[in-house]
Every structure is written in structure tokens, then in C-alpha cells.
Design a protein around this motif. Structure first.
Motif, mmCIF file in Angstrom:
data_model
loop_
_atom_site.group_PDB
_atom_site.id
_atom_site.type_symbol
_atom_site.label_atom_id
_atom_site.label_comp_id
_atom_site.label_asym_id
_atom_site.label_seq_id
_atom_site.Cartn_x
_atom_site.Cartn_y
_atom_site.Cartn_z
ATOM 1 N N LEU A 41 116.104 34.976 7.049
ATOM 2 C CA LEU A 41 116.206 34.659 5.624
ATOM 3 C C LEU A 41 114.978 33.853 5.256
ATOM 4 O O LEU A 41 114.761 32.759 5.758
ATOM 5 C CB LEU A 41 117.475 33.813 5.368
ATOM 6 C CG LEU A 41 117.654 33.318 3.932
ATOM 7 C CD1 LEU A 41 117.933 34.489 2.995
ATOM 8 C CD2 LEU A 41 118.806 32.324 3.861
ATOM 9 N N GLN A 42 114.132 34.421 4.423
ATOM 10 C CA GLN A 42 112.921 33.713 3.991
ATOM 11 C C GLN A 42 113.341 32.708 2.923
ATOM 12 O O GLN A 42 113.960 33.081 1.930
ATOM 13 C CB GLN A 42 111.946 34.725 3.396
ATOM 14 C CG GLN A 42 110.587 34.145 3.103
ATOM 15 C CD GLN A 42 109.469 35.031 3.644
ATOM 16 O OE1 GLN A 42 109.646 36.232 3.744
ATOM 17 N NE2 GLN A 42 108.359 34.417 4.020
ATOM 18 N N LEU A 43 113.045 31.437 3.150
ATOM 19 C CA LEU A 43 113.534 30.418 2.215
ATOM 20 C C LEU A 43 112.405 29.777 1.437
ATOM 21 O O LEU A 43 111.356 29.473 1.989
ATOM 22 C CB LEU A 43 114.262 29.308 2.987
ATOM 23 C CG LEU A 43 115.659 29.627 3.502
ATOM 24 C CD1 LEU A 43 116.247 28.395 4.173
ATOM 25 C CD2 LEU A 43 116.561 30.103 2.394
ATOM 26 N N ARG A 44 112.645 29.584 0.165
ATOM 27 C CA ARG A 44 111.727 28.822 -0.691
ATOM 28 C C ARG A 44 112.600 27.813 -1.425
ATOM 29 O O ARG A 44 113.481 28.195 -2.198
ATOM 30 C CB ARG A 44 111.034 29.766 -1.695
ATOM 31 C CG ARG A 44 110.130 30.805 -1.031
ATOM 32 C CD ARG A 44 109.794 31.949 -1.977
ATOM 33 N NE ARG A 44 110.982 32.735 -2.335
ATOM 34 C CZ ARG A 44 111.435 33.773 -1.624
ATOM 35 N NH1 ARG A 44 110.842 34.119 -0.497
ATOM 36 N NH2 ARG A 44 112.508 34.459 -2.012
ATOM 37 N N THR A 60 104.036 28.138 7.222
ATOM 38 C CA THR A 60 103.150 28.870 6.296
ATOM 39 C C THR A 60 102.826 27.998 5.081
ATOM 40 O O THR A 60 101.659 27.846 4.701
ATOM 41 C CB THR A 60 103.854 30.176 5.829
ATOM 42 O OG1 THR A 60 104.196 30.950 6.979
ATOM 43 C CG2 THR A 60 102.954 30.980 4.924
ATOM 44 N N GLU A 61 103.863 27.387 4.491
ATOM 45 C CA GLU A 61 103.640 26.530 3.319
ATOM 46 C C GLU A 61 102.714 25.364 3.662
ATOM 47 O O GLU A 61 101.809 25.015 2.912
ATOM 48 C CB GLU A 61 104.987 25.964 2.818
ATOM 49 C CG GLU A 61 105.768 26.895 1.921
ATOM 50 C CD GLU A 61 107.128 26.291 1.518
ATOM 51 O OE1 GLU A 61 107.176 25.073 1.236
ATOM 52 O OE2 GLU A 61 108.122 27.031 1.534
ATOM 53 N N MET A 62 102.948 24.749 4.836
ATOM 54 C CA MET A 62 102.145 23.580 5.218
ATOM 55 C C MET A 62 100.688 23.966 5.474
ATOM 56 O O MET A 62 99.766 23.187 5.238
ATOM 57 C CB MET A 62 102.747 22.921 6.469
ATOM 58 C CG MET A 62 104.048 22.196 6.202
ATOM 59 S SD MET A 62 104.768 21.515 7.717
ATOM 60 C CE MET A 62 103.625 20.185 8.064
ATOM 61 N N GLU A 104 99.046 20.409 4.528
ATOM 62 C CA GLU A 104 99.847 19.392 5.238
ATOM 63 C C GLU A 104 99.757 19.562 6.748
ATOM 64 O O GLU A 104 99.873 18.607 7.506
ATOM 65 C CB GLU A 104 101.316 19.508 4.798
ATOM 66 C CG GLU A 104 101.595 18.939 3.424
ATOM 67 C CD GLU A 104 102.965 19.382 2.918
ATOM 68 O OE1 GLU A 104 103.057 20.486 2.350
ATOM 69 O OE2 GLU A 104 103.936 18.654 3.152
ATOM 70 N N LEU A 105 99.546 20.831 7.205
ATOM 71 C CA LEU A 105 99.444 21.050 8.655
ATOM 72 C C LEU A 105 98.162 20.387 9.175
ATOM 73 O O LEU A 105 98.186 19.738 10.227
ATOM 74 C CB LEU A 105 99.441 22.557 8.958
ATOM 75 C CG LEU A 105 99.755 22.941 10.408
ATOM 76 C CD1 LEU A 105 101.115 22.447 10.848
ATOM 77 C CD2 LEU A 105 99.640 24.447 10.614
#
Lengths: 78, 120
Positions: free
Chosen positions: A70-73, B88-90, B95-96
Motif C-alpha cells: 500500500l503506497q502511503l501519502r 523516497t520522500e526523504m 531529509e535523507l
């Protein structure tokens, strides 16, 4: 058994009644969900996503393993 | 603490960067694991990979250890950082980079900036 968007949304809606929730994905195994909720304000990403996984009560790769991924945002409202 | 939990704790505390994944860094066997391994490889980060498909006790044990239901799971200096989405977001937010700087972990800064530029 696959888990479809409406089931995921129902589980999330029960946990986050005032949130903005969108669920995408058709195959029931690789799904995505975006949850925008005030309760996430000040929470780290991990805490936010743990809350979402808790709402899905073991459907996430658990013993019955419906949802493979489940890809979460998640975020608090701007 | 069960021996599997102790084994996991010892692993994450004795290596700076540990990726619990499906498959290995050379042969990832799941898209999400492959993406995180790709990010770490792209940033030339030295890390230890643990193949959860090769050991069911670790595959379940790691989820209990971090109270996180999915794999991959990235650990830096013994701390759970996140799964594929968070890493991925970081990476995209920088942030990473900050986390690696904070812990003195070597990585290719220009490669990180290039990834951000491409995903602008």
C-alpha cells in the motif's frame, strides 16, 4: 482475496472520520492511499503511517496478507 | 526478548546502515526493495542488506521489531527510518541527506542533488 478501494477507504474512514482520503489502484494488491488529517499535525512520517497501518488492522501483509503493498501519502492539512 | 529480536537488534546496532529487504542488493526481488536499494546505491551509501525472503523468522521478526507491517525497512545507526515511501520522500526533500550528515554516513551529495533535480 484482494482488498478493494472501498474496503480500504471504509477502514480508513472509521479511523479518520474527518480526514481527506483518496484510495487508488485496481488490482487489490498494489494500492495507494492519501490521508490528510488534522491528527497528523506534529507527528513524524513514521507515526502518521503507523496510525494508517493500524487502521487497516492486519490486512497489510499480515497472516491473511491481502494487501501486498500500500503506497502511503500522509500529511496534516496545509 | 526472543532470540530473533536480539539477533535483529544486534544487526542494526552493529552496522551503520542496514536495509531489511526482499532479495539482496545485487538481486532485489520486489519493486519497493529494489527502489530503496537503488537510492542507496545511487548515493553510493555503504550498507548491509538482509534478505528477508531467505529467513521467515527475520521476515516476521523485523515487522514486530519495528511495529511496521511491510518490507523494506531501512535502519541508520540502529534507528528505524522508514519504508519505501518514506525513504523516497526523504530523498526528494533532502531529509535523507541531513540524516546521513548528522550521523557522519558517507554518501554522494551531488548524486542526491541530481535525483532531486530530475524529480523537481
Amino acid at each position: 482475496m484482494t482488498m478493494y478501494a472501498n474496503e480500504i477507504e471504509a477502514l480508513l474512514r472509521a479511523q479518520f472520520p474527518n480526514a481527506e482520503i483518496t484510495v487508488d489502484g485496481e488490482d487489490g494488491m498494489h494500492m495507494g492511499a492519501t490521508v490528510v488529517d488534522e491528527s497528523f499535525r506534529g507527528m513524524s512520517r513514521i507515526q502518521q503511517q503507523r496510525a494508517v497501518y493500524a487502521a487497516l488492522k492486519g490486512k497489510m501483509d499480515g497472516p491473511d496478507g491481502e494487501l501486498h503493498a500500500l503506497q502511503l501519502r500522509t500529511r496534516a492539512p496545509e | 526478548m526472543s532470540d530473533i529480536q536480539a539477533q535483529i537488534k544486534e544487526t542494526v546496532e552493529s552496522h551503520d546502515v542496514v536495509l531489511f529487504m526482499k532479495g539482496s542488493k545485487l538481486m532485489p526481488q520486489c519493486g519497493f526493495s529494489s527502489r530503496v536499494a537503488g537510492i542507496l546505491g545511487g548515493l553510493s551509501v555503504e550498507y548491509t542488506d538482509v534478505n528477508c525472503l531467505a529467513n521467515d523468522a527475520i521476515r516476521q521478526g523485523i515487522k514486530d521489531f519495528s511495529d511496521w507491517p511491510t518490507i523494506p525497512q531501512l535502519y541508520v545507526k540502529g534507528e528505524f527510518v522508514g519504508g519505501c515511501d518514506i525513504i523516497t520522500e526523504m530523498t526528494l526533500s533532502g531529509e535523507l541527506d541531513q540524516l546521513f550528515d548528522k550521523h557522519g554516513i558517507g554518501y554522494d551529495k551531488s548524486a542526491a542533488e541530481q535525483i532531486r533535480a530530475q524529480n523537481g
